[in-house]
Design a protein around this motif. Sequence first.
Motif, PDB file in Angstrom:
ATOM      1  N   LEU A  60       0.827  -1.208   0.000  1.00 11.73           N
ATOM      2  CA  LEU A  60       0.000   0.000   0.000  1.00 11.73           C
ATOM      3  C   LEU A  60       0.863   1.262   0.000  1.00 11.73           C
ATOM      4  CD1 LEU A  60      -2.810   1.252   0.141  1.00 11.73           C
ATOM      5  CD2 LEU A  60      -2.750   0.962   2.637  1.00 11.73           C
ATOM      6  N   VAL A  61       1.896   1.301   0.818  1.00 11.93           N
ATOM      7  CA  VAL A  61       2.735   2.502   0.875  1.00 11.93           C
ATOM      8  C   VAL A  61       3.494   2.701  -0.428  1.00 11.93           C
ATOM      9  CG1 VAL A  61       4.846   1.475   1.857  1.00 11.93           C
ATOM     10  CG2 VAL A  61       4.269   3.844   2.368  1.00 11.93           C
ATOM     11  N   ASN A  62       3.892   1.607  -1.064  1.00 14.01           N
ATOM     12  CA  ASN A  62       4.589   1.729  -2.345  1.00 14.01           C
ATOM     13  C   ASN A  62       3.658   2.197  -3.459  1.00 14.01           C
ATOM     14  OD1 ASN A  62       7.119   0.973  -1.381  1.00 14.01           O
ATOM     15  ND2 ASN A  62       6.784  -1.199  -1.787  1.00 14.01           N
ATOM     16  N   LEU A  69      -1.787   4.749   4.778  1.00 10.82           N
ATOM     17  CA  LEU A  69      -1.599   3.638   5.713  1.00 10.82           C
ATOM     18  C   LEU A  69      -2.464   3.746   6.962  1.00 10.82           C
ATOM     19  CD1 LEU A  69       2.282   3.198   5.523  1.00 10.82           C
ATOM     20  CD2 LEU A  69       0.534   1.679   4.583  1.00 10.82           C
ATOM     21  N   SER A  70      -3.762   3.706   6.793  1.00  7.93           N
ATOM     22  CA  SER A  70      -4.651   3.655   7.953  1.00  7.93           C
ATOM     23  C   SER A  70      -4.836   2.203   8.374  1.00  7.93           C
ATOM     24  CB  SER A  70      -6.003   4.281   7.624  1.00  7.93           C
ATOM     25  OG  SER A  70      -6.717   3.476   6.696  1.00  7.93           O
ATOM     26  N   LEU A  71      -5.087   1.984   9.650  1.00 12.86           N
ATOM     27  CA  LEU A  71      -5.349   0.624  10.136  1.00 12.86           C
ATOM     28  C   LEU A  71      -6.545   0.009   9.427  1.00 12.86           C
ATOM     29  CD1 LEU A  71      -4.832   0.910  14.010  1.00 12.86           C
ATOM     30  CD2 LEU A  71      -3.518  -0.514  12.437  1.00 12.86           C
ATOM     31  N   ARG A  76      -8.748  -3.932   5.749  1.00 13.07           N
ATOM     32  CA  ARG A  76      -9.675  -4.231   4.645  1.00 13.07           C
ATOM     33  C   ARG A  76      -8.953  -4.987   3.536  1.00 13.07           C
ATOM     34  NH1 ARG A  76     -11.399  -2.745  -0.227  1.00 13.07           N
ATOM     35  NH2 ARG A  76      -9.723  -1.234  -0.526  1.00 13.07           N
ATOM     36  N   ARG A  77      -7.767  -4.512   3.179  1.00  6.55           N
ATOM     37  CA  ARG A  77      -7.026  -5.169   2.100  1.00  6.55           C
ATOM     38  C   ARG A  77      -6.506  -6.541   2.509  1.00  6.55           C
ATOM     39  NH1 ARG A  77      -4.215  -1.151  -2.042  1.00  6.55           N
ATOM     40  NH2 ARG A  77      -5.652   0.617  -1.899  1.00  6.55           N
ATOM     41  N   ALA A  78      -6.279  -6.722   3.808  1.00  8.71           N
ATOM     42  CA  ALA A  78      -5.838  -8.030   4.293  1.00  8.71           C
ATOM     43  C   ALA A  78      -7.006  -8.991   4.464  1.00  8.71           C
ATOM     44  CB  ALA A  78      -5.092  -7.875   5.614  1.00  8.71           C
ATOM     45  N   GLY A  79      -8.237  -8.472   4.370  1.00 10.00           N
ATOM     46  CA  GLY A  79      -9.416  -9.316   4.466  1.00 10.00           C
ATOM     47  C   GLY A  79      -9.762  -9.738   5.873  1.00 10.00           C
TER      48      GLY A  79
END
Length: 234
Positions: A60-62, A69-71, A76-79
């Motif tokens: 995400l940061v890249n 980079l919100s928690l 969400r992206r990690a499911g």
Amino acid sequence: MSKGTEDRDCRDGSQDARRDADRDGGQDADCGERDADRDCEGDRHGGGLRARLVTVGVELVNAEGAQALSLREIARRAGVSHGAPRRHFPTHLDLLSAIARRGFAELAARIAAEDRASAAPRERIVLLARVYLDYAETRRGMYELMFRHDLLESGRLGLRETSLPLFAHLTGLVARVHPDADPVVVAAALWANLHGIAQLWHWGSLRLATGGGDPAPLLTAALDAHLGPEEPGR
């Protein structure tokens, strides 16, 4: 984390993925839920949620920069459920620090890949500096995260100490090039100069001030200023 806790996070994550997909239009809802279920199944068989959260954060940061980079977005992206990251990272700074540690590790690996032990010490410093500036430009979001004041000051996960091996490497090379000077002071000044070039070049300030399109002359000038001009034939 117990299996029951991780299973609950996975179920919550699947529900979150379904809701997010429904909100985005519905047609991808089944895909989103299946993706979350598949990711959770992968966690149960190896890898672990902690490592996956960090990996998602790195991606995400890249892609979008440190401000993304919100928690909630990483979860969400990690499911997984929005609260799941806190079982591994009690604070937001803990997770950001773990992501930044990956950045320092990647930078060190890039420098190691370019370094040649048989080369002259000054040449090795030039290679290190070029890799450093390239990393700052091509991994902009990560680079900014690695040197964020609040992360370094927090002391989370020993982030500040993560940069010390790289600095020690630079200091050792400086000592061989400039044995009559304090290598720690010279290396620190050179590092500060490199960091300034990286920042001001990215912001466009140096391009505007110099009218140049390549930071290479600035790097040469910085090396000459801190190490002395390169001797002919070396």
